[in-house]
Design an enzyme around this catalytic site. Structure first.
Site, PDB file in Angstrom:
ATOM      1  N   ASP A 148      54.627  72.409 106.591  1.00 54.35           N
ATOM      2  CA  ASP A 148      54.392  72.143 105.173  1.00 54.35           C
ATOM      3  C   ASP A 148      53.096  71.365 104.981  1.00 54.35           C
ATOM      4  O   ASP A 148      52.136  71.577 105.723  1.00 54.35           O
ATOM      5  CB  ASP A 148      55.601  71.365 104.622  1.00 54.35           C
ATOM      6  CG  ASP A 148      55.887  71.661 103.159  1.00 54.35           C
ATOM      7  OD1 ASP A 148      55.075  71.250 102.311  1.00 54.35           O
ATOM      8  OD2 ASP A 148      56.926  72.286 102.863  1.00 54.35           O
ATOM      9  N   HIS A 179      54.836  67.382  98.703  1.00 53.36           N
ATOM     10  CA  HIS A 179      55.769  68.490  98.867  1.00 53.36           C
ATOM     11  C   HIS A 179      56.500  68.421 100.216  1.00 53.36           C
ATOM     12  O   HIS A 179      57.737  68.533 100.280  1.00 53.36           O
ATOM     13  CB  HIS A 179      54.996  69.804  98.741  1.00 53.36           C
ATOM     14  CG  HIS A 179      55.835  71.047  98.728  1.00 53.36           C
ATOM     15  ND1 HIS A 179      56.228  71.692  99.885  1.00 53.36           N
ATOM     16  CD2 HIS A 179      56.326  71.781  97.700  1.00 53.36           C
ATOM     17  CE1 HIS A 179      56.934  72.768  99.570  1.00 53.36           C
ATOM     18  NE2 HIS A 179      57.007  72.849  98.243  1.00 53.36           N
ATOM     19  N   SER A 334      61.426  76.157  97.175  1.00 51.42           N
ATOM     20  CA  SER A 334      60.987  75.189  98.179  1.00 51.42           C
ATOM     21  C   SER A 334      61.992  74.071  98.358  1.00 51.42           C
ATOM     22  O   SER A 334      62.061  73.447  99.418  1.00 51.42           O
ATOM     23  CB  SER A 334      59.639  74.573  97.768  1.00 51.42           C
ATOM     24  OG  SER A 334      58.581  75.448  98.013  1.00 51.42           O
TER      25      SER A 334
END
Length: 391
Positions: A148, A179, A334
């Protein structure tokens, strides 16, 4: 009198068993810690041993046996053995194996009463249930690779279990986006995580803007494939990829290599409200592709769908860790995928190892069935579930 005594000893000497070529194996149960019972053993005889032989063997021990086993398929006894008696039993030709006795107990489940809605949903079949109920193993002994934007490893929620391993995106070994930290929090943080004891490993393939070249993503995936072969993950390894792009032969091939290395791979289905077969790595049949749901048990309006989706998980308004040491609430497939990556790690620790594709199939098979609305006919209607026996 003396001659009588000698004659009486003859049949006993003839009846004594001959020594075997190699000792019977002595098993010590793994993972029992302090639960081994000192000096106590279970002696398993070969199945074809006669009952009278079983009883003769037991008389060779000073202590009375605690238990005698005499059923088809399991003949033997359990009790105290001295070091000398243990050695004699191992050399007895009728003994198949010996196992040290140990304590077994009820599997303990823990309830986190103030959990996120996603964790509560993952541990109950009913949408109205609250709290996250989970086995106390909580992913211990597993490794979770977060492919990621990186992880803010210093976050207190990671309790020192997060490590930055590799960077294929830029020159900053941190999470400049947030994120990746959010994803890692859902996989394994103390409060917001599914597998609260897993080891978290950052493999950075996206920069602070959330973007990265396919070549760098492949490099990160190949790093996981290589690293997982040498890293100590006694209960197994999982990876999460909450990213996607156009269908890529290179990405899909790298995903297959990761799975061949024994890494369970959960990936986001995508956020375009279209068929997930149009994006990679979601389109790769061997990965575990995850769609997103709302707290109302509907497919999230943005979630991709289709026959390549294996299971759904909470993905809208998900609270988790952030790269400033705090928390953030965001939405997307996600956010759904790390629920399943965490679930994979959790099940590996709680129920034992499974091959990656078998684990994905198992997760789908135990999932809550038919509870979701807005699911197209070509798409599975399964919501991730952690097998909580009271759920």
């Amino acid at each position: 009198m003396r001659s009588t005594t000698l004659l009486a000893l003859v049949p006993l000497a003839l009846a004594a068993p001959s020594k075997r070529a190699s000792p019977a194996p002595l098993h010590v149960p793994r993972g029992t810690g302090d639960n081994l019972i000192e000096g106590k053993y279970i002696v398993k005889m070969y199945d074809n041993v006669a009952t009278d032989s079983l009883h003769r063997t037991m008389t060779a021990t000073a202590a009375e046996p605690d238990h005698v086993y005499d059923v088809p398929g399991f003949k033997g006894f359990a009790g105290a053995l001295s070091a000398e008696e243990l050695e004699n039993m191992q050399n007895h030709p009728d003994v198949e194996f010996i196992e040290q006795d140990s304590v077994m107990s009820i599997d303990a489940y823990v309830t986190q009463s103030s959990s996120t809605w996603g964790l509560a949903r993952l541990s109950h079949h009913s949408r109205s249930a609250t709290g996250y109920v989970y086995d106390e193993s909580a992913g211990a002994g597993t490794c979770a690779y977060i492919v990621d934007t990186g992880i803010y490893t210093s976050h207190s929620q990671f309790e020192g279990r997060a490590t930055f391993l590799a960077n294929y995106a830029d020159n900053s070994n941190s999470d400049g986006n947030g994120h990746g930290t959010h994803v890692a929090g859902t996989v394994g943080s103390a409060t917001y995580g599914v597998a609260k004891k897993t080891q978290l490993y950052a493999v950075k393939v996206l920069d602070s803007s959330g973007s990265g070249a396919t070549s760098g993503v492949v490099a990160g995936m190949n790093f996981v494939t290589s690293d997982s072969r040498t890293r100590s993950c006694p209960n197994g390894a999982v990876a999460n990829m909450s990213l996607g792009g156009a269908v890529s032969t290179a990405i899909n091939s790298a995903a297959r290599a990761m799975i061949s290395a024994g890494v369970f791979l959960a990936v986001a289905a995508g956020n375009s409200n279209t068929d997930a077969s149009t994006t990679s790595p979601a389109a790769e049949p061997q990965v575990c592709t995850v769609g997103a749901t709302t707290s109302g048990d509907a497919r999230a309006s943005f979630s991709n769908y289709g026959s390549v989706v294996d299971v759904f998980a909470p993905g809208q308004d998900v609270l988790s860790t952030w790269n400033n040491g705090g928390t953030n609430t965001i939405s997307g497939t996600s956010m759904a995928s790390p629920h399943i990556a965490g679930l994979g790690a959790y099940l590996l620790a709680a129920e034992g190892k499974k091959a990656p594709q078998a684990l994905c199939s198992y997760i789908a098979s135990i999932g809550t069935s038919g509870a979701l609305s807005g699911i197209p006919s070509s798409t599975v209607n399964k919501l991730g579930f952690n097998n909580n026996p009271s759920g």
